[in-house]
Motif scaffolding. Structure first.
Motif, PDB file in Angstrom:
ATOM      1  N   SER A 644       7.622  -5.635   4.795  1.00 34.50           N
ATOM      2  CA  SER A 644       8.088  -4.496   4.002  1.00 34.50           C
ATOM      3  C   SER A 644       9.378  -4.780   3.243  1.00 34.50           C
ATOM      4  O   SER A 644       9.753  -4.024   2.353  1.00 34.50           O
ATOM      5  CB  SER A 644       8.293  -3.284   4.910  1.00 34.50           C
ATOM      6  OG  SER A 644       9.221  -3.584   5.932  1.00 34.50           O
ATOM      7  N   SER A 645      10.090  -5.826   3.595  1.00 35.26           N
ATOM      8  CA  SER A 645      11.367  -6.092   2.919  1.00 35.26           C
ATOM      9  C   SER A 645      11.484  -7.579   2.566  1.00 35.26           C
ATOM     10  O   SER A 645      10.930  -8.452   3.243  1.00 35.26           O
ATOM     11  CB  SER A 645      12.544  -5.681   3.807  1.00 35.26           C
ATOM     12  OG  SER A 645      12.512  -6.373   5.032  1.00 35.26           O
ATOM     13  N   VAL A 646      12.217  -7.852   1.498  1.00 30.78           N
ATOM     14  CA  VAL A 646      12.400  -9.214   1.007  1.00 30.78           C
ATOM     15  C   VAL A 646      13.524  -9.903   1.789  1.00 30.78           C
ATOM     16  O   VAL A 646      14.584  -9.306   2.033  1.00 30.78           O
ATOM     17  CB  VAL A 646      12.745  -9.206  -0.495  1.00 30.78           C
ATOM     18  CG1 VAL A 646      13.012 -10.624  -0.995  1.00 30.78           C
ATOM     19  CG2 VAL A 646      11.616  -8.569  -1.290  1.00 30.78           C
ATOM     20  N   SER A 647      13.266 -11.140   2.167  1.00 31.98           N
ATOM     21  CA  SER A 647      14.289 -11.938   2.857  1.00 31.98           C
ATOM     22  C   SER A 647      14.145 -13.390   2.413  1.00 31.98           C
ATOM     23  O   SER A 647      13.295 -13.724   1.569  1.00 31.98           O
ATOM     24  CB  SER A 647      14.113 -11.845   4.381  1.00 31.98           C
ATOM     25  OG  SER A 647      12.937 -12.520   4.775  1.00 31.98           O
ATOM     26  N   GLY A 648      14.951 -14.271   3.007  1.00 31.66           N
ATOM     27  CA  GLY A 648      14.865 -15.685   2.666  1.00 31.66           C
ATOM     28  C   GLY A 648      13.552 -16.300   3.090  1.00 31.66           C
ATOM     29  O   GLY A 648      13.197 -17.401   2.629  1.00 31.66           O
ATOM     30  N   ASN A 649      12.786 -15.621   4.001  1.00 31.40           N
ATOM     31  CA  ASN A 649      11.498 -16.140   4.456  1.00 31.40           C
ATOM     32  C   ASN A 649      10.336 -15.682   3.581  1.00 31.40           C
ATOM     33  O   ASN A 649       9.190 -16.076   3.822  1.00 31.40           O
ATOM     34  CB  ASN A 649      11.239 -15.686   5.903  1.00 31.40           C
ATOM     35  CG  ASN A 649      12.243 -16.273   6.877  1.00 31.40           C
ATOM     36  OD1 ASN A 649      12.647 -17.453   6.727  1.00 31.40           O
ATOM     37  ND2 ASN A 649      12.674 -15.486   7.854  1.00 31.40           N
ATOM     38  N   THR A 650      10.621 -14.840   2.604  1.00 33.26           N
ATOM     39  CA  THR A 650       9.557 -14.330   1.735  1.00 33.26           C
ATOM     40  C   THR A 650       9.191 -15.383   0.698  1.00 33.26           C
ATOM     41  O   THR A 650      10.064 -16.011   0.084  1.00 33.26           O
ATOM     42  CB  THR A 650      10.024 -13.046   1.012  1.00 33.26           C
ATOM     43  OG1 THR A 650      10.438 -12.086   1.980  1.00 33.26           O
ATOM     44  CG2 THR A 650       8.897 -12.463   0.167  1.00 33.26           C
ATOM     45  N   ASP A 651       7.882 -15.578   0.489  1.00 39.64           N
ATOM     46  CA  ASP A 651       7.417 -16.544  -0.509  1.00 39.64           C
ATOM     47  C   ASP A 651       7.221 -15.920  -1.872  1.00 39.64           C
ATOM     48  O   ASP A 651       7.528 -16.539  -2.901  1.00 39.64           O
ATOM     49  CB  ASP A 651       6.097 -17.183  -0.039  1.00 39.64           C
ATOM     50  CG  ASP A 651       6.309 -18.081   1.172  1.00 39.64           C
ATOM     51  OD1 ASP A 651       6.937 -19.132   1.031  1.00 39.64           O
ATOM     52  OD2 ASP A 651       5.838 -17.684   2.266  1.00 39.64           O
ATOM     53  N   TYR A 652       6.670 -14.670  -1.905  1.00 41.37           N
ATOM     54  CA  TYR A 652       6.416 -14.029  -3.186  1.00 41.37           C
ATOM     55  C   TYR A 652       6.658 -12.519  -3.080  1.00 41.37           C
ATOM     56  O   TYR A 652       6.316 -11.880  -2.071  1.00 41.37           O
ATOM     57  CB  TYR A 652       4.956 -14.234  -3.632  1.00 41.37           C
ATOM     58  CG  TYR A 652       4.570 -15.660  -3.879  1.00 41.37           C
ATOM     59  CD1 TYR A 652       4.931 -16.310  -5.060  1.00 41.37           C
ATOM     60  CD2 TYR A 652       3.830 -16.373  -2.931  1.00 41.37           C
ATOM     61  CE1 TYR A 652       4.567 -17.641  -5.296  1.00 41.37           C
ATOM     62  CE2 TYR A 652       3.465 -17.688  -3.151  1.00 41.37           C
ATOM     63  CZ  TYR A 652       3.838 -18.327  -4.334  1.00 41.37           C
ATOM     64  OH  TYR A 652       3.480 -19.624  -4.554  1.00 41.37           O
ATOM     65  N   LEU A 653       7.254 -11.946  -4.126  1.00 46.98           N
ATOM     66  CA  LEU A 653       7.309 -10.495  -4.306  1.00 46.98           C
ATOM     67  C   LEU A 653       6.270 -10.149  -5.363  1.00 46.98           C
ATOM     68  O   LEU A 653       6.321 -10.678  -6.487  1.00 46.98           O
ATOM     69  CB  LEU A 653       8.696 -10.044  -4.774  1.00 46.98           C
ATOM     70  CG  LEU A 653       8.794  -8.560  -5.180  1.00 46.98           C
ATOM     71  CD1 LEU A 653       8.607  -7.654  -3.965  1.00 46.98           C
ATOM     72  CD2 LEU A 653      10.123  -8.275  -5.871  1.00 46.98           C
ATOM     73  N   VAL A 654       5.298  -9.281  -5.006  1.00 44.17           N
ATOM     74  CA  VAL A 654       4.262  -8.852  -5.946  1.00 44.17           C
ATOM     75  C   VAL A 654       4.676  -7.496  -6.503  1.00 44.17           C
ATOM     76  O   VAL A 654       4.828  -6.531  -5.745  1.00 44.17           O
ATOM     77  CB  VAL A 654       2.885  -8.767  -5.264  1.00 44.17           C
ATOM     78  CG1 VAL A 654       1.821  -8.310  -6.272  1.00 44.17           C
ATOM     79  CG2 VAL A 654       2.513 -10.120  -4.660  1.00 44.17           C
TER      80      VAL A 654
END
Length: 691
Positions: A644-654
């Motif tokens: 649900s939230s963006v962090s350094g472990n996120t690969d893509y925000l759609v």
């Protein structure tokens, strides 16, 4: 009522009966008449004298035998005790004209007004040349609903509410279910008789009924009068039959000219004919005696088994009443001396725990009705166990009631303790028997989908976008299904028929067919969607996906212990314990088993591939042609993660239409690539995943 002679069903009745097929009709008729006579006698002993002659079990066996014989030989009668169980529902109550006008009574709580009434009576009678005695008959002023009862040849023909005094609602079928109202008169009664009575709900029965309503998650009645009125106007007599109504008869409207000289004689006559009359009715010599009677009843008020709000003073001599006559609104020969309203201080008659839609347990004090800031109050929320302990409140205590913001009633303080100690919350839910758990000052039922009190919320969540996204099953539709009695548990959704649905207000064949189609389509949900739909504590869409991917099948999730659950990424000790407790509940497991019996077969996560394994996506904004939940489920079914939230472990925000600003900024701060929806679909294709 005299005890019937030579009736084997009055004392120590036999309950081992000959099968109906082995009886001849004359023998059956004789047994039916004896049973009817005995049951009327037992009703009189139970409801009027509070002195039953046989056990409840024996009474039930006699009643069942009477029903069986009447059905087997086609010998039902409108005056049989079996007709009290309720008839067919009706569309609306008809309006009928009264035999005689049912006027209201002038009233006041001031003694000077009562004495003025006496002066007017004496002055008018003197002007009319009346020289007889002037005495009064005094009786309690019952706080219920006035009714007219009409009998022809001793059988109840009709019952109607007071209405506007000239016409009222026909409530015959409902009144037939009230056991203190005779279906047949006894003794030397007139061929035609119309009497006036008051239908009410006894205090103890009212509190018990409200307790049941609160525990079922329903709103309680404000006071016994409202409860009686609402019950008597039910369109389904079988509902009325289940509610504890009583009825006092206190006057004759028309008796065909039996020649009574006083109201006291009328009172004694209606008692002989089998009506329930109040034992406090008393003749007095003058207005001082009437005032003293009122004062005595005020002192006894709290000890009575029913609500009264004053006393009624009636001129006793009927010929004198005839001379005085009536105004267009009220008789000149009667006056009600009202009690002062109870204000602020009252007695706690019971404390019941209410189970909210989320499972939260709220203690509620049931009170003797009391007026607070001009509003009658019969319950007050106690909020939580800590407040109860702080107040030291318990059943039987005298308390002072206030209204927060002049709206919500609450117990301000205990004025007088009936006994030491305070009310203690039960260990188990009063509705489903599941354990009650404390979270700080709050308490919750752990019953989840198996708790009937939480059923409305459970169905709404199950059908919501966060669950199985069943179109056509919104809040209004769920309420209609519950109120119509079509759904009593979650699995009942899958037994609905088109005929039942089409009969609901605002529905038709098309909307019914559409919902059934949606329900059928929901029988093969992804495992993650099904787990989210169950409303397991701590399990939202993301955690449901994690569980589905880790365990693969519903069976594996159901059997996982706490240690195994804690091995799932993102699930800590508290959530693991809540999940385990949810699935260990017998009620919850029964619901899940019944759902599966009715065709619900979640797709195993094992059938999906791991094409997106190691990739984490975050979604923002609205997507075209599918929901964010659907996109997240797709990612999870193919081994990816959706958070649900963006962090350094996120690969893509759609990012779809109208994306959230904070997530885009977080993506920029963490160097996370942002994909438009078309780019996301292209990425999925590259990994071999079909959107």
């Amino acid at each position: 009522m005299e005890e019937p002679q030579d009736n084997p069903y009055v004392r120590d009745p036999p309950t081992d009966f000959t099968p109906p097929e082995d009886l001849e009709e004359p023998e059956a008729k004789t047994q039916i008449e004896l049973l009817r006579e005995a049951i009327r006698y037992h009703d009189h002993r139970y409801y009027r004298q509070a002195d039953p002659a046989i056990s409840d079990r024996a009474y039930d066996r006699l009643f069942e035998r009477l029903e069986t014989l009447e059905d087997a030989f086609g010998l039902r009668s409108e005056t049989s005790p079996t007709q009290r169980v309720g008839g067919e529902p009706i569309d609306e109550l008809e309006t009928v004209e009264h035999v005689r006008p049912m006027r209201s009574i002038d009233s006041s709580g001031e003694q000077t007004d009562v004495r003025d009434f006496d002066d007017r009576v004496r002055d008018r009678l003197a002007e009319a040349g009346y020289e007889g005695p002037i005495r009064y008959l005094c009786e309690p002023k019952f706080d219920g609903l006035s009714v007219e009862l009409v009998y022809e040849n001793g059988a109840l023909e009709r019952a109607a509410t007071r209405g506007d005094g000239e016409r009222g609602d026909d409530v015959t079928e409902n009144v037939r279910t009230t056991r203190s109202v005779p279906l047949e008169l006894r003794g030397d009664y007139p061929s035609f008789l119309a009497v006036r009575g008051e239908v009410f709900m006894p205090k103890e029965a009212f509190q018990a009924y409200n307790r049941d309503r609160i525990e079922r998650g329903e709103d309680p009645f404000a006071n016994p009068r409202n409860a009686a009125a609402g019950t008597l106007r039910q369109l389904d007599p079988s509902v009325t039959a289940e509610r504890p109504l009583d009825c006092f008869v206190f006057g004759i409207l028309d008796d065909g000219g039996t020649g009574f000289e006083t109201r006291l004689e009328e009172h004694r006559a209606v008692d002989r004919w089998g009506f329930h009359t109040d034992g406090h009715t008393e003749p007095v010599e003058d207005i001082d005696g009437a005032i003293a009677f009122r004062d005595r009843m005020l002192d006894r008020r709290d000890d009575l088994g029913y609500e009264i709000d004053g006393t009624v003073i009636k001129l006793d001599q009927l010929d004198a009443c005839e001379r005085l006559g009536s105004t267009a609104r009220a008789p000149r020969w009667a006056f009600a001396y009202k009690f002062p309203a109870r204000t602020e201080e009252t007695t706690v008659r019971d404390i019941v725990v209410q189970v909210g839609r989320t499972g939260r347990i709220t203690p509620v004090a049931l009170l003797d009705p009391v007026e607070v800031s001009g509003v009658e109050v019969s319950r007050a929320t106690l909020h939580n166990p800590e407040q109860i302990a702080e107040l030291g409140v318990n059943v039987g205590d005298t308390v002072r009631i206030k209204r927060a913001g002049d709206v919500i009633p609450y117990v301000e303080t205990v004025v007088d303790h009936a006994e030491d100690g305070s009310f203690e919350l039960p260990d188990r839910c009063p509705v489903c028997e599941s354990p009650i758990e404390r979270e700080g000052p709050l308490a919750f039922c752990t019953g989840g989908i198996g708790c009937p009190a939480q059923l409305r919320r459970a169905i709404q969540h199950y059908a919501s976008r966060s669950g199985l996204d069943i179109e056509g099953l919104g809040e209004k539709a769920v309420d209609q299904l519950l109120e119509a009695g079509l759904v009593e548990s979650l699995p009942d959704l899958y037994t609905l028929s088109e005929t039942e649905l089409a009969g609901l207000d605002g529905w038709g064949e098309t909307s019914a067919a559409n919902l059934l189609s949606e329900l059928e389509a929901s029988k093969r949900p992804p495992l993650s969607d099904f787990l989210a739909a169950l409303g397991v504590p701590g399990v939202g869409g993301t955690t449901a996906g994690d569980l589905a991917r880790y365990f693969g099948t519903l069976e594996a999730v159901l059997e996982a212990d706490e240690d195994e659950l804690r091995d799932v990424e993102g699930i800590g000790p508290k959530t693991a314990a809540e999940i385990r407790e949810f699935f260990e509940s017998d009620r919850n497991r029964d619901v899940i088993a019944t759902l599966r019996d009715r065709g619900i077969d979640p797709e195993s996560a094992e059938t999906a591939d791991d094409a997106l394994e190691g990739l984490t996506f975050v979604f923002t904004g609205s997507l075209e042609g599918w929901t964010r939940d659907e996109a997240q489920s797709l990612v999870e079914r193919h081994g990816g993660s959706a958070t649900s939230s963006v962090s350094g472990n996120t690969d893509y925000l759609v990012a779809g239409d109208n994306p959230g600003r904070s997530k885009r900024e977080a993506a920029a701060d963490n160097d996370v690539p942002t994909l438009e929806e078309s780019d996301f679909r292209r990425l999925l294709s590259e990994y071999g995943v079909e959107p």
